[in-house]
Each structure stands twice: as C-alpha cells, then as structure tokens.
Design an enzyme around this catalytic site. Structure first.
Site, PDB file in Angstrom:
ATOM      1  N   ASP A   1       2.563  -1.627  -4.576  1.00 26.29           N
ATOM      2  CA  ASP A   1       1.264  -1.161  -4.629  1.00 26.29           C
ATOM      3  C   ASP A   1       0.479  -1.845  -5.494  1.00 26.29           C
ATOM      4  O   ASP A   1       1.105  -2.186  -6.526  1.00 26.29           O
ATOM      5  CB  ASP A   1       1.230   0.444  -4.527  1.00 26.29           C
TER       6      ASP A   1
ATOM      7  N   LYS B   1     -10.551  -6.021   9.358  1.00 27.49           N
ATOM      8  CA  LYS B   1      -9.347  -5.548   9.992  1.00 27.49           C
ATOM      9  C   LYS B   1      -9.391  -6.411  11.413  1.00 27.49           C
ATOM     10  O   LYS B   1      -8.240  -6.752  11.959  1.00 27.49           O
ATOM     11  CB  LYS B   1      -9.486  -3.949  10.370  1.00 27.49           C
TER      12      LYS B   1
ATOM     13  N   GLY C   1       0.639  -1.138   0.041  1.00 31.05           N
ATOM     14  CA  GLY C   1      -0.033   0.005   0.002  1.00 31.05           C
ATOM     15  C   GLY C   1       0.869   1.140   0.039  1.00 31.05           C
ATOM     16  O   GLY C   1       0.479   2.250   0.618  1.00 31.05           O
TER      17      GLY C   1
ATOM     18  N   TYR D   1     -15.210  -3.473   6.189  1.00 31.54           N
ATOM     19  CA  TYR D   1     -13.824  -3.011   6.500  1.00 31.54           C
ATOM     20  C   TYR D   1     -13.326  -3.384   8.073  1.00 31.54           C
ATOM     21  O   TYR D   1     -12.396  -3.879   8.300  1.00 31.54           O
ATOM     22  CB  TYR D   1     -13.619  -1.632   6.265  1.00 31.54           C
TER      23      TYR D   1
HETATM   24  N1  SER Z   1      -9.894   6.167   8.252  1.00 27.32           N
HETATM   25  C1  SER Z   1     -10.754   5.167   8.218  1.00 27.32           C
HETATM   26  C2  SER Z   1     -11.835   4.918   7.514  1.00 27.32           C
HETATM   27  O1  SER Z   1     -12.424   6.218   7.572  1.00 27.32           O
HETATM   28  C3  SER Z   1     -10.995   4.465   9.606  1.00 27.32           C
HETATM   29  O2  SER Z   1      -9.928   3.900  10.039  1.00 27.32           O
HETATM   30  O3  SER Z   1     -12.447   3.980   6.892  1.00 27.32           O
END
Ligand code: SER
Length: 352
Positions: free
Chosen positions: A48, A171, A21, A167
C-alpha cells in the site's frame, strides 16, 4: 471483449500472491479472505502507499509501503518474490480522480502498467502464466443523458463505454491493457508460454461494507447514509432521491473475485465481467435504513459534480455472462443484504 474458448488454463497454485491497495476498503476485506484461504501455505505480500496498520499486516507474510507508480520499486518486488498472482486493487476513485486527474492517471494507469509488466516478468521467470485479478467498475460506462440512462436500463459489458470521469477512463484503459497482455502479449523465445498474464476483471457496482466507510468515490452516499444512521448522525445525501445505480455487499464482492480467480481459463468467454446484486435508488436505500434506524435523519443536498457522475452510470448491469460462465450469484439481494449482513454487523460495530 470475448476470449477464445481454446485459451490455455493457468498454473498459479504455488508462488506468492501480491495484493496492491491492501490498505484500502476492498484490500481490508480481501486480505483477510486470502489469508483465511492460503495463510501458512503461500506467501501473501501486501502493498500500500501507506504503511499498513498492524492488525491488517498480520494477514500478510510481507508488507511494503510503496507507490504503484514507482516502477523501480515494483520491479524489485519481482526480484525478491516468486510472484504467481497479482490482485491489483490500488486506485484513486471517481470523485477524488476528478479533483486531481493527473494523479489519477499516474496511479490508475501508470501504476497498473507497472503491475502488468511485473506480471509478465514474473511469468517469464517462472515459465508459467501469472494470474492478474483486477477490480474494474461501473464508472467505465457513460450514459449521455438521464433519459438515455432510463432507456438503457441494464447494460451489457459492451454497451455505453464512454466514461465521463478520469477514473472511468483509466479503468477502461487498464481493462484494454489487460486484454492486450492476456491475448496478444507473448514472451520472446518462450514458445511454450501461450499466455503470460491471465488477466481477469470484474466491473463492480458501488460496494457497501459494514466494517469500513469508503473515501473518494461517488457511490459513497449509500454506505455513508448507513454508517451515519448507525452512529445517530444526520446525513445530507449528495445525490437526488431518484438517483439509481447498482450496489453489492463487500462479502459478495470479495467472494466474486475469489470465485472468478478459481475458474479454469477455458471456462471463461470474457476478459472482463459485470457482476451485479441489487440496484436501489437513493430514496430506497434511505427507506431501508429507516426501517432499521427509525430516527435516521436523512436529507438531500445534491451537488452538481457528483450528481452528474451518478447520472452517467447505468441503472444496472447485465451480469448474465458471469452467471453463465462461472456461476456468479450474489448471496445478498437488497433485503438480505440489510437483514443478514449490514444491520447485524453495523449494530455490533457501533454498539447500537
Ligand atoms: N465506488 C466507485 C466510485 O464511486 C465506483 O466503482 O468511484
């Protein structure tokens, strides 16, 4: 997620550093910081999904355009390079992940699984553990209602772990995979190698950079508001004025990861740490932006989906474990973030 005190320390002062990344927002800042620290002494491999622009690739000894979900390409990196540290930043953020949950799962989970396996394979080849630095997120938290969010206040690492975004789920899953590799994964016939993957992670709040504008996240309203004001553009904030989550400046975020990477494992009581700095409401950010850009045109046009995500994230994170174990302390509180970092840099950037 606590770590036994007797855990062995790691030796990764030699060997190559792989950054995934590297073309992303944090990659931009981290690659430069790692180059300043190790450039000329250690190989820095930047990766990346897109080819890195020249000005970024200069910080790396090698740059690869490759997808983290491509397991053959990832395995190949371990054959080509003697990798001793992996900084795995590649991810699809929360708003983008909700638009394409399957892609988020592939990149965020399968990609991370490929990188963790690479770490274990490289550890086996070197005969010493490979350090794995992983930026996690406040999105792993999920507070069911606004009333409960207010009541919860500042959450510790082990509370409210019911994320509502793909997400956040991804994570949290990688944190658990990291815990497995760090604590329970042992290499066959390698009795000496107690810990193959030295996994360390920080749950980051929203990050504000004066150099770059994030894409695909839900905390993006903070930096977007600021960059719009600096460019004299109107901004319609996609969350309510009272929306509150923690934030941190990019220099503090990069420094926190580097500091955590340099602490002896035996000093760390956890695998995953909160790190916090300041926790303003959207309206408090807007007021601060107006202090420096009095003509800023900020309005509110909350969207259901993104407001729902922000309402599920805690108002703040309790980072006392990080402060105690490895001396975490943000340089920038809310006022200093603007006065000493954001405003001078952003004014220089946009010439305003
Ligand atoms: N910055 C991230 C997001 O908004 C949160 O860790 O998805």
């Amino acid at each position: 997620m606590t770590e036994p005190k007797s855990s062995p320390s790691t030796s990764s002062e030699t060997g190559a550093i792989l950054v995934t990344g590297a073309g992303g927002e944090m990659g931009h800042a981290l690659l430069a910081a790692l180059a300043a620290r190790f450039g000329g002494r250690r190989e820095i491999i930047a990766m990346d999904v897109r080819e890195l622009p020249k000005e970024r690739a200069v910080h790396a000894t090698d740059a690869y355009a490759c997808d983290v979900a491509d397991s053959a390409a990832i395995d190949d990196l371990g054959v080509k390079h003697d990798i001793s540290e992996i900084w795995h930043l590649a991810a699809l953020l929360s708003t983008r992940g909700e638009k394409n949950p399957e892609l988020a799962l592939k990149v965020n989970v399968m990609g991370s699984a490929n990188l963790l396996k690479l770490a274990a394979d490289c550890a086996a080849r070197r005969g010493s553990s490979v350090k794995f630095m992983f930026p996690s997120t406040i999105a792993v938290y999920g507070v069911p209602t606004l009333a409960l969010k207010r009541a919860a206040g500042s959450v510790t690492e082990d509370e409210c772990l019911e994320p509502i975004t793909m997400y956040g789920v991804n994570k949290h899953a990688v944190e658990e995979m990291g815990r497995y590799y760090a604590r329970h994964y042992r290499l066959l016939a390698a009795d000496r190698l107690d810990c193959a993957v030295d996994f360390r992670s920080i749950r980051f709040p929203g990050i504000i950079s004066a150099d770059t504008v994030p894409t695909g996240g839900t905390s993006d309203y903070g930096p977007e508001m600021l960059h719009a004001a600096a460019q004299g553009k109107p901004y319609a904030c996609f969350v309510r004025p009272d929306a509150r989550i923690p934030f941190m400046t990019m220099p503090d975020a990069v420094r926190s990861l580097i500091e955590l990477s340099e602490v002896a494992r035996a000093q760390l009581s956890r695998i995953v740490y909160n790190a916090s700095a300041f926790a303003p409401s959207a309206e408090e950010i807007a007021a601060k932006v107006r202090e420096f850009f009095p003509k800023a045109e900020i309005t509110y046009a909350p969207t259901l989906e993104r407001q729902r995500i922000i309402d599920s994230w805690p108002e703040n994170c309790d980072d006392s474990a990080a402060r105690r174990d490895w001396g975490w302390k943000p340089k920038h509180d809310f006022d200093r973030a603007f006065a000493e970092y954001i405003i001078p840099k952003i004014k220089a950037r946009y010439g305003c």
